[in-house]
Scaffold this active site. Structure first.
Site, short mmCIF file in Angstrom:
data_model
loop_
_atom_site.label_atom_id
_atom_site.label_comp_id
_atom_site.label_asym_id
_atom_site.label_seq_id
_atom_site.Cartn_x
_atom_site.Cartn_y
_atom_site.Cartn_z
CG LEU A 245 21.31 -33.99 -23.87
CD1 LEU A 245 22.38 -33.15 -24.56
CD2 LEU A 245 20.00 -33.21 -23.77
CG ASP A 246 24.03 -34.07 -20.86
OD1 ASP A 246 25.07 -33.66 -21.38
OD2 ASP A 246 23.07 -33.32 -20.59
N GLY A 247 24.57 -38.80 -22.18
CA GLY A 247 24.45 -40.22 -21.87
C GLY A 247 25.64 -41.06 -22.28
#
Length: 302
Positions: A245-247
């Protein structure tokens, strides 16, 4: 209400100017002779290099990246044979490589929820001719976005998403983008987590805008998180989507100063401008084949 696509004439001129221009992207382990071999190959095939950018990650034995633009008369007809011949050059160097025609527009699908500022920025820049792409469709999980999209003459598909219907909604979304032969998906403040199955189908071809300066404030309500920490700078991040996630690999970021006087609503208002600019830049660089991904990083030739 229908509108005329004001970019038609501009894009036609651009396509004519670039009809014999191509872009070559290469990444491989660094070693002597890469540039010489590629340049010699292009020269022997009658191509003229007009721009070349390169970068070595850790010169003591790391990775080499290069982006080359070249002109070749009769490119469209010659490109299949050119690619076939280049595989013989690429193999000894263990190259990952692609060759793209400069005048070949990528087909893009934009996913949205309730926020329209990033969507509008993409539509405005596309209409002005600043984003060289075909917008195949906009997919929204709220019906209100249809009114935003309609004046631009772009197809809008309403696919509602609830926890109970998420899997079925995603199957519909995948069917829509595949039927339109979409090259790139842009999550323009699409506030849903995309499944690993969907991400795998569009690896390094799905761009998200996250409303914080990653890796700070991952996940939901980053402006509230930022306000709670009393930050003095807020930002936005355009990145490729991965299972983390968001990485995913970061393409572009920007920031703006804020103060103790700014509440959460102020941060959101300031942040909206940063988000729209950052996302449009990230999309533009992808459309122009300026990005090479290595592990969880990007090399952006801009």
């Amino acid at each position: 209400m229908n509108t005329v696509n004001r970019t038609e004439g501009k894009h036609t001129r651009r396509e004519l100017l670039n009809r014999d221009r191509a872009r070559m992207l290469i990444s491989c382990p660094d070693r002597p002779g890469i540039v010489a071999s590629v340049s010699r190959f292009l020269a022997e095939h009658g191509a003229n290099i007009v721009q070349s950018d390169q970068y070595t990650m850790d010169p003591s034995g790391g990775m080499f990246f290069i982006r080359i633009e070249f002109d070749l008369e009769g490119l469209e007809a010659k490109l299949p044979q050119l690619k076939q011949d280049f595989s013989g050059v690429a193999q000894p160097f263990e190259m990952s490589w692609e060759i793209y025609r400069s005048n070949q527009k990528k087909r893009v699908a934009i996913f949205v929820s309730k926020e329209d500022h990033c969507l509008l920025e993409l539509l405005w820049q596309w209409q002005a001719g600043d984003l060289y792409m075909d917008i195949a469709m906009v997919i929204g999980n709220h019906p209100e976005m249809a009114e935003v999209v309609e004046p631009f003459g772009v197809p809008f598909h309403y696919v509602p998403v609830t926890p109970e219907t998420k899997a079925e909604a995603e199957r519909r979304q995948i069917a829509l983008v595949q039927s339109a032969d979409v090259d790139l998906i842009v999550l323009a403040r699409y506030m849903q987590i995309v499944s690993p199955y969907f991400i795998e189908k569009y690896e390094n071809r799905m761009i998200n805008i996250h409303h914080s300066f990653l890796p700070a404030f991952v996940g939901g309500k980053p402006y509230a998180q930022a306000y709670g920490r009393g930050v003095k700078i807020i930002g936005a991040t355009g990145h490729y989507v991965t299972d983390e996630l968001d990485g995913g690999p970061i393409i572009e970021q920007d920031v703006q100063r804020v103060s103790h006087r700014d509440d959460v609503d102020d941060l959101k208002r300031i942040g909206r401008h940063i988000e729209r600019v950052v996302l449009a830049r990230a999309v533009s660089w992808h459309l122009e084949d300026r990005i090479l991904v290595h592990q969880n990083k990007t090399v952006v030739f801009n």
